[in-house]
Design a protein around this motif. Structure first.
Motif, PDB file in Angstrom:
ATOM      1  N   VAL A 181       0.838  -1.199   0.000  1.00 62.84           N
ATOM      2  CA  VAL A 181       0.000   0.000   0.000  1.00 62.84           C
ATOM      3  C   VAL A 181       0.872   1.247   0.000  1.00 62.84           C
ATOM      4  O   VAL A 181       2.058   1.197   0.330  1.00 62.84           O
ATOM      5  CB  VAL A 181      -0.945   0.037   1.229  1.00 62.84           C
ATOM      6  N   ASN A 182       0.259   2.350  -0.386  1.00 65.51           N
ATOM      7  CA  ASN A 182       0.936   3.635  -0.394  1.00 65.51           C
ATOM      8  C   ASN A 182       0.216   4.521   0.627  1.00 65.51           C
ATOM      9  O   ASN A 182      -1.002   4.637   0.577  1.00 65.51           O
ATOM     10  CB  ASN A 182       0.829   4.236  -1.811  1.00 65.51           C
ATOM     11  N   VAL A 183       0.962   5.078   1.560  1.00 64.93           N
ATOM     12  CA  VAL A 183       0.342   5.949   2.563  1.00 64.93           C
ATOM     13  C   VAL A 183       0.615   7.401   2.191  1.00 64.93           C
ATOM     14  O   VAL A 183       1.760   7.784   1.942  1.00 64.93           O
ATOM     15  CB  VAL A 183       0.877   5.644   3.978  1.00 64.93           C
ATOM     16  N   VAL A 184      -0.447   8.182   2.139  1.00 62.16           N
ATOM     17  CA  VAL A 184      -0.335   9.607   1.798  1.00 62.16           C
ATOM     18  C   VAL A 184      -0.942  10.395   2.950  1.00 62.16           C
ATOM     19  O   VAL A 184      -2.069  10.103   3.358  1.00 62.16           O
ATOM     20  CB  VAL A 184      -1.094   9.924   0.493  1.00 62.16           C
ATOM     21  N   SER A 185      -0.201  11.357   3.475  1.00 64.79           N
ATOM     22  CA  SER A 185      -0.718  12.099   4.626  1.00 64.79           C
ATOM     23  C   SER A 185      -0.456  13.590   4.480  1.00 64.79           C
ATOM     24  O   SER A 185       0.351  14.011   3.649  1.00 64.79           O
ATOM     25  CB  SER A 185      -0.085  11.573   5.911  1.00 64.79           C
ATOM     26  N   SER A 186      -1.155  14.355   5.307  1.00 64.12           N
ATOM     27  CA  SER A 186      -1.003  15.812   5.256  1.00 64.12           C
ATOM     28  C   SER A 186      -1.062  16.378   6.664  1.00 64.12           C
ATOM     29  O   SER A 186      -1.513  15.706   7.594  1.00 64.12           O
ATOM     30  CB  SER A 186      -2.119  16.425   4.412  1.00 64.12           C
ATOM     31  N   ASP A 187      -0.604  17.610   6.807  1.00 61.48           N
ATOM     32  CA  ASP A 187      -0.649  18.297   8.099  1.00 61.48           C
ATOM     33  C   ASP A 187      -1.522  19.541   7.982  1.00 61.48           C
ATOM     34  O   ASP A 187      -1.469  20.261   6.980  1.00 61.48           O
ATOM     35  CB  ASP A 187       0.764  18.723   8.533  1.00 61.48           C
ATOM     36  N   ASN A 188      -2.308  19.785   9.022  1.00 57.14           N
ATOM     37  CA  ASN A 188      -3.133  21.009   9.110  1.00 57.14           C
ATOM     38  C   ASN A 188      -4.008  21.227   7.878  1.00 57.14           C
ATOM     39  O   ASN A 188      -4.051  22.326   7.325  1.00 57.14           O
ATOM     40  CB  ASN A 188      -2.229  22.233   9.350  1.00 57.14           C
ATOM     41  N   GLY A 189      -4.676  20.210   7.444  1.00 56.42           N
ATOM     42  CA  GLY A 189      -5.574  20.328   6.292  1.00 56.42           C
ATOM     43  C   GLY A 189      -5.605  19.047   5.493  1.00 56.42           C
ATOM     44  O   GLY A 189      -5.014  18.044   5.890  1.00 56.42           O
TER      45      GLY A 189
ATOM     46  N   LEU B 110      -5.392  16.734   1.754  1.00 58.14           N
ATOM     47  CA  LEU B 110      -4.329  16.419   0.791  1.00 58.14           C
ATOM     48  C   LEU B 110      -4.250  17.517  -0.269  1.00 58.14           C
ATOM     49  O   LEU B 110      -5.245  18.153  -0.612  1.00 58.14           O
ATOM     50  CB  LEU B 110      -4.622  15.076   0.121  1.00 58.14           C
TER      51      LEU B 110
ATOM     52  N   ASP C  25      -1.014  12.463  -7.870  1.00 55.02           N
ATOM     53  CA  ASP C  25      -0.084  11.322  -7.803  1.00 55.02           C
ATOM     54  C   ASP C  25      -0.849  10.024  -7.518  1.00 55.02           C
ATOM     55  O   ASP C  25      -0.578   8.977  -8.123  1.00 55.02           O
ATOM     56  CB  ASP C  25       0.970  11.540  -6.710  1.00 55.02           C
ATOM     57  N   MET C  26      -1.811  10.108  -6.570  1.00 59.53           N
ATOM     58  CA  MET C  26      -2.592   8.916  -6.222  1.00 59.53           C
ATOM     59  C   MET C  26      -3.375   8.412  -7.429  1.00 59.53           C
ATOM     60  O   MET C  26      -3.422   7.204  -7.695  1.00 59.53           O
ATOM     61  CB  MET C  26      -3.559   9.234  -5.074  1.00 59.53           C
ATOM     62  N   ALA C  27      -3.980   9.351  -8.153  1.00 66.11           N
ATOM     63  CA  ALA C  27      -4.774   8.966  -9.334  1.00 66.11           C
ATOM     64  C   ALA C  27      -3.871   8.333 -10.398  1.00 66.11           C
ATOM     65  O   ALA C  27      -4.207   7.284 -10.965  1.00 66.11           O
ATOM     66  CB  ALA C  27      -5.487  10.182  -9.892  1.00 66.11           C
TER      67      ALA C  27
ATOM     68  N   ASN D 162      -1.073   6.834  -9.980  1.00 64.83           N
ATOM     69  CA  ASN D 162      -0.622   5.512  -9.522  1.00 64.83           C
ATOM     70  C   ASN D 162      -1.684   4.443  -9.736  1.00 64.83           C
ATOM     71  O   ASN D 162      -1.368   3.280  -9.993  1.00 64.83           O
ATOM     72  CB  ASN D 162      -0.235   5.555  -8.036  1.00 64.83           C
ATOM     73  N   LYS D 163      -2.958   4.854  -9.595  1.00 65.31           N
ATOM     74  CA  LYS D 163      -4.051   3.901  -9.801  1.00 65.31           C
ATOM     75  C   LYS D 163      -4.256   3.605 -11.283  1.00 65.31           C
ATOM     76  O   LYS D 163      -4.573   2.491 -11.671  1.00 65.31           O
ATOM     77  CB  LYS D 163      -5.350   4.472  -9.237  1.00 65.31           C
TER      78      LYS D 163
ATOM     79  N   THR E  93      -0.687  15.354  10.952  1.00 67.08           N
ATOM     80  CA  THR E  93      -0.954  16.206  12.108  1.00 67.08           C
ATOM     81  C   THR E  93      -2.146  17.091  11.774  1.00 67.08           C
ATOM     82  O   THR E  93      -2.041  17.958  10.900  1.00 67.08           O
ATOM     83  CB  THR E  93       0.282  17.073  12.438  1.00 67.08           C
TER      84      THR E  93
ATOM     85  N   THR F  95      -4.991  14.710   6.880  1.00 66.72           N
ATOM     86  CA  THR F  95      -5.571  13.505   6.293  1.00 66.72           C
ATOM     87  C   THR F  95      -4.539  12.383   6.265  1.00 66.72           C
ATOM     88  O   THR F  95      -3.371  12.615   5.941  1.00 66.72           O
ATOM     89  CB  THR F  95      -6.046  13.801   4.851  1.00 66.72           C
TER      90      THR F  95
END
Lengths: 95, 150
Positions: free
Chosen positions: A12-20, A22, A29-31, A33-34, B129, B132
């Motif tokens: 799996v690929n994990v994609v994360s964000s901070d304070n908001g 994606l 990028d996710m699209a 990759n799919k 943090t 998402t």
């Protein structure tokens, strides 16, 4: 005799964000990759061609993700303004 | 390594026993996130791998944002085949406004006694943090799908 050769789990690929949420780039990028998987073992000329095509797909998706978000904000902005929340509408418009 | 990617051995046996139903109207499957060592939110370290038989709370990350302990429900894609390989897939899973640090995950069957399916190793701590945290499943084909039997 029947034999099951391989039972395996994909990566799996994990994609994360901070304070908001994606970003447009992360979603594009996710699209991409799919839509397209390029094997590391593909012959180099084919791999390079596939990577170039994937890059074009990614850029196109990125453009439309950005457009969709902008149009969605415009709709929200209009609804908020209709409700008399002008300052909030301006804040959303500036996002 | 405390979290090692694997298809759980018990799951392989349970497939033969007809315990798991991946049809879209079949069993419910969930994905729980786990921390490893001091990098995670949990004070305990998860130990997950091929020997895992069921969902465990040890080392699971704490609830945050839309992530609640026990994990998120997966949306199944009906199993299919390509060539001689059978595979199944899940829709990507996102947790929003969440502060999470996770090293891996466990997919389990929440309909049938939380029996383990597969352990996912993220290779390193992944962090969000107040943001998402998305798990994107691989392309659903014979070479990459999340669960494959060839």
């Amino acid at each position: 005799m029947f034999e099951v050769n391989v039972a395996s789990v994909g990566s799996v690929n994990v994609v994360s964000s901070d304070n908001g949420g994606l970003s447009n780039d992360q979603i594009a990028d996710m699209a991409a990759n799919k839509i397209m998987y390029i094997s590391d073992e593909a012959p180099e000329p084919i791999r390079l061609q596939a990577e170039a095509f994937k890059d074009r797909v990614r850029n196109l998706v990125q453009y439309y993700v950005e457009l969709a978000r902008k149009e969605e904000r415009a709709t929200i902005c209009a609804k908020v303004r209709e409700a008399g929340q002008h300052q909030l509408a301006d804040a959303i418009r500036r996002l | 390594m405390a979290i090692a990617q694997a298809m759980c051995t018990a799951f392989k046996q349970e497939l033969m026993l007809g315990t798991h139903n991946f049809a879209t109207n079949g069993n419910a499957f969930k994905l729980a996130l786990y921390a490893e060592g001091s990098g995670g939110k949990s004070s305990t370290t998860a130990t997950l791998g091929a020997a895992t038989t069921a969902f465990v709370t040890t080392g699971e990350v704490a609830s945050s944002g839309t992530y609640a302990t026990g994990g998120g429900t997966l949306t199944k894609v009906a199993p299919t085949t390509s060539g001689t390989t059978a595979f199944t897939d899940f829709a990507d899973l996102s947790f929003t406004t969440a502060t999470i640090t996770a090293m891996g995950a466990l997919i389990y069957n929440s309909t049938n006694s939380n029996k383990a399916v597969a352990v996912l190793d993220f290779s390193s701590n992944k962090t969000s943090t107040s943001g998402t945290f998305t798990i994107q499943f691989p392309t659903a084909d014979a070479s990459n799908a999340i669960i494959r039997i060839a």
